[in-house]
Write an enzyme that holds these catalytic residues in place. Sequence first.
Site, PDB file in Angstrom:
ATOM      1  N   GLY A  83       2.571 182.405  22.742  1.00 16.37           N
ATOM      2  CA  GLY A  83       1.816 182.267  21.499  1.00 16.37           C
ATOM      3  C   GLY A  83       1.051 183.493  21.047  1.00 16.37           C
ATOM      4  N   PHE A  84      -0.198 183.294  20.665  1.00 18.54           N
ATOM      5  CA  PHE A  84      -1.012 184.377  20.091  1.00 18.54           C
ATOM      6  C   PHE A  84      -1.137 185.551  21.059  1.00 18.54           C
ATOM      7  CE2 PHE A  84      -3.847 181.016  17.735  1.00 18.54           C
ATOM      8  CZ  PHE A  84      -2.770 180.646  16.952  1.00 18.54           C
ATOM      9  N   TYR A 120     -11.531 168.551  21.933  1.00 15.52           N
ATOM     10  CA  TYR A 120     -10.996 169.884  21.614  1.00 15.52           C
ATOM     11  C   TYR A 120     -11.870 170.552  20.550  1.00 15.52           C
ATOM     12  CZ  TYR A 120      -8.049 173.671  19.989  1.00 15.52           C
ATOM     13  OH  TYR A 120      -7.596 174.911  19.630  1.00 15.52           O
ATOM     14  N   GLY A 142      -5.921 178.613  11.784  1.00 15.25           N
ATOM     15  CA  GLY A 142      -5.484 177.245  11.511  1.00 15.25           C
ATOM     16  C   GLY A 142      -4.161 176.992  12.213  1.00 15.25           C
TER      17      GLY A 142
HETATM   18  P1  NDP Z   1       0.028 178.639  23.692  1.00 17.25           P
HETATM   19  O1  NDP Z   1       0.092 177.348  24.417  1.00 17.25           O
HETATM   20  O2  NDP Z   1       1.281 179.196  23.117  1.00 17.25           O
HETATM   21  O3  NDP Z   1      -0.654 179.761  24.619  1.00 17.25           O
HETATM   22  C1  NDP Z   1      -1.769 179.465  25.411  1.00 17.25           C
HETATM   23  C2  NDP Z   1      -2.012 180.587  26.398  1.00 17.25           C
HETATM   24  O4  NDP Z   1      -3.200 180.263  27.141  1.00 17.25           O
HETATM   25  C3  NDP Z   1      -0.886 180.756  27.389  1.00 17.25           C
HETATM   26  O5  NDP Z   1      -0.625 182.114  27.574  1.00 17.25           O
HETATM   27  C4  NDP Z   1      -1.433 180.150  28.667  1.00 17.25           C
HETATM   28  O6  NDP Z   1      -0.929 180.850  29.790  1.00 17.25           O
HETATM   29  C5  NDP Z   1      -2.928 180.422  28.524  1.00 17.25           C
HETATM   30  N1  NDP Z   1      -3.704 179.474  29.315  1.00 17.25           N
HETATM   31  C6  NDP Z   1      -3.867 178.148  29.106  1.00 17.25           C
HETATM   32  N2  NDP Z   1      -4.592 177.613  30.099  1.00 17.25           N
HETATM   33  C7  NDP Z   1      -4.892 178.621  30.958  1.00 17.25           C
HETATM   34  C8  NDP Z   1      -5.590 178.695  32.180  1.00 17.25           C
HETATM   35  N3  NDP Z   1      -6.164 177.617  32.733  1.00 17.25           N
HETATM   36  N4  NDP Z   1      -5.698 179.887  32.792  1.00 17.25           N
HETATM   37  C9  NDP Z   1      -5.132 180.980  32.253  1.00 17.25           C
HETATM   38  N5  NDP Z   1      -4.453 180.987  31.098  1.00 17.25           N
HETATM   39  C10 NDP Z   1      -4.326 179.810  30.467  1.00 17.25           C
HETATM   40  O7  NDP Z   1      -1.051 178.417  22.523  1.00 17.25           O
HETATM   41  P2  NDP Z   1      -1.639 179.386  21.395  1.00 17.25           P
HETATM   42  O8  NDP Z   1      -1.154 180.761  21.526  1.00 17.25           O
HETATM   43  O9  NDP Z   1      -1.459 178.685  20.106  1.00 17.25           O
HETATM   44  O10 NDP Z   1      -3.190 179.288  21.766  1.00 17.25           O
HETATM   45  C11 NDP Z   1      -3.991 180.417  22.052  1.00 17.25           C
HETATM   46  C12 NDP Z   1      -5.426 180.076  21.667  1.00 17.25           C
HETATM   47  O11 NDP Z   1      -5.486 179.819  20.271  1.00 17.25           O
HETATM   48  C13 NDP Z   1      -6.004 178.835  22.338  1.00 17.25           C
HETATM   49  O12 NDP Z   1      -7.351 179.097  22.655  1.00 17.25           O
HETATM   50  C14 NDP Z   1      -5.911 177.759  21.245  1.00 17.25           C
HETATM   51  O13 NDP Z   1      -6.878 176.773  21.415  1.00 17.25           O
HETATM   52  C15 NDP Z   1      -6.170 178.599  20.023  1.00 17.25           C
HETATM   53  N6  NDP Z   1      -5.694 178.086  18.733  1.00 17.25           N
HETATM   54  C16 NDP Z   1      -4.402 177.716  18.533  1.00 17.25           C
HETATM   55  C17 NDP Z   1      -3.992 177.293  17.272  1.00 17.25           C
HETATM   56  C18 NDP Z   1      -2.605 176.837  16.983  1.00 17.25           C
HETATM   57  O14 NDP Z   1      -2.388 176.106  16.002  1.00 17.25           O
HETATM   58  N7  NDP Z   1      -1.595 177.238  17.754  1.00 17.25           N
HETATM   59  C19 NDP Z   1      -4.920 177.295  16.130  1.00 17.25           C
HETATM   60  C20 NDP Z   1      -6.251 177.710  16.457  1.00 17.25           C
HETATM   61  C21 NDP Z   1      -6.614 178.115  17.701  1.00 17.25           C
HETATM   62  P3  NDP Z   1      -0.406 180.175  31.150  1.00 17.25           P
HETATM   63  O15 NDP Z   1       0.088 178.813  30.823  1.00 17.25           O
HETATM   64  O16 NDP Z   1       0.642 181.118  31.644  1.00 17.25           O
HETATM   65  O17 NDP Z   1      -1.602 180.163  32.024  1.00 17.25           O
HETATM   66  C1  8X3 Z   2      -5.568 174.328  16.880  1.00 15.91           C
HETATM   67  C2  8X3 Z   2      -5.378 173.847  15.493  1.00 15.91           C
HETATM   68  O1  8X3 Z   2      -5.808 171.901  13.922  1.00 15.91           O
HETATM   69  O2  8X3 Z   2      -4.720 171.390  16.011  1.00 15.91           O
HETATM   70  O3  8X3 Z   2      -6.845 174.809  17.099  1.00 15.91           O
HETATM   71  O4  8X3 Z   2      -7.034 171.906  15.958  1.00 15.91           O
HETATM   72  S1  8X3 Z   2      -5.755 172.170  15.353  1.00 15.91           S
END
Ligand code: NDP
Ligand code: 8X3
Length: 252
Positions: free
Chosen positions: A13-14, A153, A184
Amino acid sequence: MSRIILITGATSGFGEAMARKFAASGDSLILTGRRQERLDRLKSELEKTHSARVKTLTFDVQDRMAVERSIGSLDSSWSAVDVLINNAGLALGAVPIDQGDVDDWERMIDTNIKGVLYVLRAIIPGMKERKRGQIIQIGSTAAKVTYKNGNVYCATKRAIEALSEAMRIDLLPYGIKVTALHPGAAETEFSQVRFKGDLEKAASIYQGYQPLTAGDVADVAYFCASLPAHVCINDLVLTCTAQADTVHFHKT
Ligand code: NDP
Ligand code: 8X3
């Protein structure tokens, strides 16, 4: 001079998209996550494609000792982190508060709040000593406007918003920037994790509109990290054009 950027959650992801963006611009990267194989693969790709300098650290952000040990193990060629991107996080489930799974709550709180704090505790003292640095905290639109069944969350992301605001005050005398970046809906592995492998349900979240991509978020994070030393974006909300806030979407 090449900066040192530490990105948590770089296996997907990000975080993964940000690693590519910063590496393409010549920065050195410390990439973290739990999935070692993915970190190894990304490191090889970035070294090959961009001749990037990359270090990987494999740890669970929920494990305080592991965070301290891993970040504490960085030698002087890596320890002066210029930009920390506190990105690792997750949502688990989406049900009314009285039906919530307490284990899910604990994992969200331990990852999204306590994990972020452990990483901050390991990185900020060095930034204070050097009197420079930037911390980008990944929040969410869920921090700004809560939604049905989002309860815990949303609370973890609002905690990030409050923490970032308070840290900005504490770190003011040291010239350390604190940026809370609130994306978002973006199609990553986020919903697959939230719905515990139910791919159909995860995909349904992004139907009927064009969501953000991880690359869009990476571009904005890079912009926030590339402003002159006297300019700081404190709090930024980024959505796709079809999303007005957490709950209002234009779907066709
Ligand atoms: P992904 O699930 O694609 O990526 C999440 C990342 O977080 C992975 O690299 C995972 O790595 C890491 N991670 C999760 N838990 C742990 C842990 N316990 N220890 C270490 N690393 C961890 O999701 P996104 O890229 O979408 O999310 C990234 C961030 O953005 C998060 O904080 C999410 O809440 C936030 N977000 C996401 C949105 C969306 O719509 N996608 C919108 C707004 C915010 P690994 O599993 O290898 O540990
Ligand atoms: C992730 C986006 O809208 O599912 O933060 O909360 S939402």
